[in-house]
Design a protein around this motif. Structure first.
Motif, short mmCIF file in Angstrom:
data_model
loop_
_atom_site.label_atom_id
_atom_site.label_comp_id
_atom_site.label_asym_id
_atom_site.label_seq_id
_atom_site.Cartn_x
_atom_site.Cartn_y
_atom_site.Cartn_z
N ALA A 132 -11.58 5.93 1.23
CA ALA A 132 -11.67 4.68 2.26
C ALA A 132 -10.66 4.48 3.10
N ILE A 133 -9.69 5.08 3.10
CA ILE A 133 -8.63 4.91 3.90
C ILE A 133 -8.91 6.14 5.03
N ASN A 134 -9.22 7.26 4.44
CA ASN A 134 -9.43 8.40 4.97
C ASN A 134 -10.78 7.98 6.09
N ALA A 135 -11.86 7.53 5.43
CA ALA A 135 -12.98 7.35 6.25
C ALA A 135 -12.64 6.54 7.19
N LEU A 136 -11.74 5.41 7.18
CA LEU A 136 -11.60 4.36 8.15
C LEU A 136 -10.81 5.21 9.17
N SER A 137 -9.97 5.91 8.92
CA SER A 137 -9.08 6.54 9.87
C SER A 137 -9.87 7.29 10.87
N ASP A 138 -10.97 8.30 9.96
CA ASP A 138 -11.69 9.18 10.81
C ASP A 138 -12.77 8.50 11.60
N LEU A 139 -13.17 7.50 11.09
CA LEU A 139 -14.30 6.53 11.96
C LEU A 139 -13.59 6.04 13.07
N TRP A 157 -2.43 -4.13 -15.18
CA TRP A 157 -3.41 -3.67 -14.52
C TRP A 157 -2.93 -1.99 -14.05
N ILE A 158 -4.18 -1.13 -14.02
CA ILE A 158 -3.78 0.18 -13.49
C ILE A 158 -4.76 -0.25 -11.95
N TYR A 159 -3.78 0.03 -11.00
CA TYR A 159 -4.33 0.21 -9.67
C TYR A 159 -4.52 1.58 -9.25
N THR A 160 -5.46 1.41 -8.53
CA THR A 160 -5.92 2.93 -7.71
C THR A 160 -6.22 2.54 -6.15
N VAL A 161 -5.56 3.48 -5.61
CA VAL A 161 -5.58 3.32 -4.06
C VAL A 161 -6.93 4.18 -3.68
N ASN A 162 -7.79 3.53 -2.95
CA ASN A 162 -9.04 4.21 -2.50
C ASN A 162 -8.60 4.80 -1.28
N VAL A 163 -8.17 6.29 -1.50
CA VAL A 163 -7.59 7.02 -0.37
C VAL A 163 -9.02 7.62 0.41
N LEU A 186 0.87 -1.24 -0.20
CA LEU A 186 -0.09 -0.11 0.04
C LEU A 186 0.92 1.32 0.01
N ILE A 187 1.86 1.34 0.77
CA ILE A 187 2.90 2.54 1.01
C ILE A 187 3.59 2.53 -0.38
N ILE A 188 4.08 1.68 -1.33
CA ILE A 188 4.64 1.48 -2.32
C ILE A 188 3.49 2.17 -3.38
N MET A 189 2.40 1.77 -3.27
CA MET A 189 1.44 2.22 -4.50
C MET A 189 1.28 3.56 -4.29
N LEU A 190 0.93 4.19 -2.99
CA LEU A 190 0.81 5.56 -2.55
C LEU A 190 1.74 6.64 -2.88
N PHE A 191 3.13 6.03 -2.96
CA PHE A 191 4.13 6.85 -3.27
C PHE A 191 4.50 6.79 -4.76
N SER A 192 3.95 5.83 -5.43
CA SER A 192 3.97 5.94 -6.83
C SER A 192 2.82 6.18 -7.50
N GLU A 193 1.81 6.86 -7.06
CA GLU A 193 0.63 7.34 -7.70
C GLU A 193 1.20 8.37 -8.82
N GLY A 194 0.53 8.40 -9.89
CA GLY A 194 0.59 9.39 -10.86
C GLY A 194 -0.34 10.78 -10.56
N GLU A 196 -10.10 -6.88 -1.77
CA GLU A 196 -11.21 -7.50 -0.98
C GLU A 196 -11.50 -6.32 -0.02
N ARG A 197 -10.65 -5.78 0.66
CA ARG A 197 -11.25 -4.92 1.68
C ARG A 197 -11.54 -3.53 1.14
N GLY A 198 -11.34 -3.26 -0.05
CA GLY A 198 -11.91 -2.23 -0.67
C GLY A 198 -10.73 -0.87 -0.43
N LEU A 199 -9.52 -1.29 -0.41
CA LEU A 199 -8.60 -0.28 -0.10
C LEU A 199 -7.93 0.16 -1.47
N ILE A 200 -7.97 -0.78 -2.35
CA ILE A 200 -7.51 -0.56 -3.81
C ILE A 200 -8.50 -1.11 -4.93
#
Length: 120
Positions: free
Chosen positions: A93-100, A85-91, A24-32, A64-68
């Motif tokens: 969902a991460i922010n919502a789970l953190s806030d929740l 594949w083209i992957y997208t991090v569901n930011v 997840l961290i690698i994907m976040l730091f590699s987002e276009g 499966e967790r809905g994070l990507i």
């Protein structure tokens, strides 16, 4: 994504494996600029120090967790030569789970909340 939300997310969602966190961290730091991650599974695996198979397993678990999410690159480009594949991090969902988790009274006691566990 706010770095504090990502760190809080990792702290309060300890059921994510170390390998899932690394992917997840690698994907976040590699987002276009468009928010997509165009790295191949092999590149993610190499950067994470994992095998391609283990990386694929981690990507599937995060999906499966809905994070990507992932889309077929060939369908995006309409070119038969494009593959992967083209992957997208569901930011969101991460922010919502953190806030929740931050707002939930059980969060301070170490109870891990997953998507769908909230009763608000």
């Amino acid at each position: 994504m706010k770095n504090n939300n990502l760190m809080l997310f990792f702290e309060l969602n300890s059921d994510l494996s170390c390998a899932q966190r690394m992917v997840l961290i690698i994907m976040l730091f590699s987002e276009g600029a468009d928010g997509n991650c165009y790295l191949s599974v092999e590149t993610i695996a190499s950067r994470a120090g994992l095998s391609s198979r283990r990386t694929t397993d981690q990507l599937n678990a995060l999906r499966e967790r809905g994070l990507i999410s992932r889309r077929d690159a060939a369908q995006e480009s309409n070119s038969p030569k494009t593959h992967g594949w083209i992957y997208t991090v569901n930011v969101d969902a991460i922010n919502a789970l953190s806030d929740l988790t931050q707002r939930h009274p059980d969060a301070a006691s170490g109870v891990t909340l997953r998507q769908g566990d909230a009763t608000s």
